[in-house]
Design an enzyme around this catalytic site. Sequence first.
Site, PDB file in Angstrom:
ATOM      1  CB  CYS A 140      -1.572   7.148   1.138  1.00 24.46           C
ATOM      2  SG  CYS A 140      -2.950   6.343   1.960  1.00 24.46           S
TER       3      CYS A 140
ATOM      4  CD  GLU B 219      -2.992  -0.985   0.329  1.00 22.00           C
ATOM      5  OE1 GLU B 219      -3.103   0.067  -0.335  1.00 22.00           O
ATOM      6  OE2 GLU B 219      -3.743  -1.953   0.184  1.00 22.00           O
TER       7      GLU B 219
HETATM    8  P1  NAP Z   1       8.395   5.130   4.499  1.00 17.61           P
HETATM    9  O1  NAP Z   1       9.546   6.016   4.637  1.00 17.61           O
HETATM   10  O2  NAP Z   1       8.286   4.271   3.294  1.00 17.61           O
HETATM   11  O3  NAP Z   1       8.322   4.253   5.823  1.00 17.61           O
HETATM   12  C1  NAP Z   1       7.356   3.232   5.967  1.00 17.61           C
HETATM   13  C2  NAP Z   1       7.937   2.132   6.835  1.00 17.61           C
HETATM   14  O4  NAP Z   1       9.021   1.513   6.146  1.00 17.61           O
HETATM   15  C3  NAP Z   1       8.478   2.608   8.172  1.00 17.61           C
HETATM   16  O5  NAP Z   1       8.178   1.640   9.146  1.00 17.61           O
HETATM   17  C4  NAP Z   1       9.979   2.654   7.922  1.00 17.61           C
HETATM   18  O6  NAP Z   1      10.757   2.523   9.083  1.00 17.61           O
HETATM   19  C5  NAP Z   1      10.149   1.464   7.009  1.00 17.61           C
HETATM   20  N1  NAP Z   1      11.396   1.483   6.233  1.00 17.61           N
HETATM   21  C6  NAP Z   1      12.222   2.529   5.986  1.00 17.61           C
HETATM   22  N2  NAP Z   1      13.268   2.131   5.219  1.00 17.61           N
HETATM   23  C7  NAP Z   1      13.099   0.818   4.983  1.00 17.61           C
HETATM   24  C8  NAP Z   1      13.855  -0.155   4.252  1.00 17.61           C
HETATM   25  N3  NAP Z   1      14.980   0.145   3.619  1.00 17.61           N
HETATM   26  N4  NAP Z   1      13.385  -1.415   4.219  1.00 17.61           N
HETATM   27  C9  NAP Z   1      12.234  -1.739   4.834  1.00 17.61           C
HETATM   28  N5  NAP Z   1      11.488  -0.870   5.548  1.00 17.61           N
HETATM   29  C10 NAP Z   1      11.914   0.405   5.623  1.00 17.61           C
HETATM   30  O7  NAP Z   1       7.028   5.939   4.500  1.00 17.61           O
HETATM   31  P2  NAP Z   1       6.559   7.013   5.533  1.00 17.61           P
HETATM   32  O8  NAP Z   1       7.319   8.270   5.299  1.00 17.61           O
HETATM   33  O9  NAP Z   1       6.559   6.461   6.906  1.00 17.61           O
HETATM   34  O10 NAP Z   1       5.023   7.198   5.088  1.00 17.61           O
HETATM   35  C11 NAP Z   1       4.666   8.012   4.023  1.00 17.61           C
HETATM   36  C12 NAP Z   1       4.455   7.217   2.773  1.00 17.61           C
HETATM   37  O11 NAP Z   1       3.522   6.169   3.012  1.00 17.61           O
HETATM   38  C13 NAP Z   1       3.830   8.041   1.692  1.00 17.61           C
HETATM   39  O12 NAP Z   1       4.390   7.710   0.460  1.00 17.61           O
HETATM   40  C14 NAP Z   1       2.371   7.644   1.742  1.00 17.61           C
HETATM   41  O13 NAP Z   1       1.654   7.906   0.595  1.00 17.61           O
HETATM   42  C15 NAP Z   1       2.476   6.201   2.052  1.00 17.61           C
HETATM   43  N6  NAP Z   1       1.215   5.710   2.626  1.00 17.61           N
HETATM   44  C16 NAP Z   1       0.464   4.848   1.905  1.00 17.61           C
HETATM   45  C17 NAP Z   1      -0.742   4.394   2.405  1.00 17.61           C
HETATM   46  C18 NAP Z   1      -1.617   3.435   1.646  1.00 17.61           C
HETATM   47  O14 NAP Z   1      -2.495   2.842   2.252  1.00 17.61           O
HETATM   48  N7  NAP Z   1      -1.443   3.249   0.361  1.00 17.61           N
HETATM   49  C19 NAP Z   1      -1.168   4.839   3.665  1.00 17.61           C
HETATM   50  C20 NAP Z   1      -0.369   5.732   4.364  1.00 17.61           C
HETATM   51  C21 NAP Z   1       0.841   6.145   3.839  1.00 17.61           C
HETATM   52  P3  NAP Z   1      11.582   3.762   9.709  1.00 17.61           P
HETATM   53  O15 NAP Z   1      10.571   4.715  10.232  1.00 17.61           O
HETATM   54  O16 NAP Z   1      12.377   3.120  10.795  1.00 17.61           O
HETATM   55  O17 NAP Z   1      12.408   4.350   8.611  1.00 17.61           O
END
Ligand code: NAP
Length: 461
Positions: free
Chosen positions: A268, A234
């Site tokens: 998102c 997602e």
């Molecule tokens: P993110 O940077 O992708 O982080 C999401 C999760 O992934 C966090 O738990 C993060 O941990 C972890 N992560 C970071 N680097 C990683 C790696 N190399 N390998 C595996 N996991 C890793 O996203 P975010 O900034 O938290 O959230 C914003 C994004 O999420 C936006 O793009 C938004 O659109 C999307 N989103 C999508 C939905 C949907 O339902 N489609 C809903 C909400 C948000 P750390 O915090 O420890 O880095």
Amino acid sequence: MAMTATRTITTINPATEAVIEQHEIDSPEIVDRKLEQAYSAFQQWRTVPIEERAAGVRRLGAALRANKTALATMISTEMGKPIADAEGEVEKSAGNCDYYADNGPAMLAREVVETTARESYVTFEPLGVILAVMPWNYPVWQLIRHAAPALVGGNVVVLKHASNVTGSAKLIEQVARDAGLPEGAITTLVIPGSRVEAIIDDPRIAAVTLTGSDAVGSKIAEAAGRNIKKSVLELGGSDAFIVLADADLDGAADYGARSRFQNAGQVCISAKRFIVVDSVADDFVAKLKERAEAIPMGSPFERTTKLGPMARVDLRDEIERQMQATINEGATLVTGGTRPDGPGYYFPASIVDHVTNEMTMFRQETFGPVAAIIRVPDEETAIAVANDSQYGLGGALWTRDIEKAKALARKIETGGVFINGMTTSNWKVPFGGVKRSGYGRELSTYGMREFVNIQTVWIEQ
Ligand code: NAP
């Protein structure tokens, strides 16, 4: 949130910039112990009759409600969501538990199929330990959206939450324990994102679900692919909010403002690209401006606040950078645009007009309270511009002609189209995207069946 000598994760209150807590990062030995516990919890949980598992998830919902104040306070403290919205998030999460407690067993009921066999049927068996990698924007909802159906289905969940909401993650684990779910049903790992790939490689993990950015999605999909493990992604979105010439402009402005500015734009499925037909563009922008300027910004703990701080300083800096780049590329600022003085990662509700397809705010996902207005000559161009995106999560379409809207919806390349409203998630309908917004679905029967082994049983004679 910051890492100190890779031993702790420090959470920071985005409204005050004060340190909340330093969380000890799990050593590899602790992670191993937690995975072992989750794996053995699964061996036991899968044998529990589905009605009892559903009852456990119902108790989880009740425990979320009972702990609403503590959970909402933690959410608001860690990521800045206005407290009333945080309470709403906890309520919605509890409602999702009730929904799957009520409906999950029927969704996974055995399906008898008439064939040449003496007897043949399809059953839905659990997959195992699911790794849930979650974002900070809805710290409780994002996890429960996945965990409620997964648990009813007989799986257990290992949660790797976003580092800046580590306190929320620990609290959810505690609430699950209070609800009487077995130890290991929901297990929180306190690790940075860089350690996730190794967890996916672990044979005790059966599958992985990510809600997060497309950049992290690529890495998780790669690791899951290497291991031939099921994954659901997602990811981000750059949802269009299309306003046609015959739209109810007041309604569109009300919903548009809510969609773009709620949760400080960190959603998102926020309306990110407002694609407006020229003949009504001036009127619509004036109405959106009026609503943007009326949004009370302030402390997440003031009940009148509708716009709190952004969750982290880097997120505030990024939206400001994207906005400024777009203005430098030729767009015009309608309102907002200047961060206030004083502590906290605040950014006002802002609107940038005359954005075109090549500009930064069009091409990149914008995760903050800044709306981009793209003016188009007609509805055909509106649809083409909406589809000119690497993302395909949701989208909204405003017109008084419902039959036309239904026909246009089929041309919009997203996982959801919301007519005369805004993109939202509802557990009765599937949620997810196409293109770089990911694959797989959450919620409804579709979400429930993502993490099951669809098993055919064929009794020849
Ligand atoms: P993110 O940077 O992708 O982080 C999401 C999760 O992934 C966090 O738990 C993060 O941990 C972890 N992560 C970071 N680097 C990683 C790696 N190399 N390998 C595996 N996991 C890793 O996203 P975010 O900034 O938290 O959230 C914003 C994004 O999420 C936006 O793009 C938004 O659109 C999307 N989103 C999508 C939905 C949907 O339902 N489609 C809903 C909400 C948000 P750390 O915090 O420890 O880095």
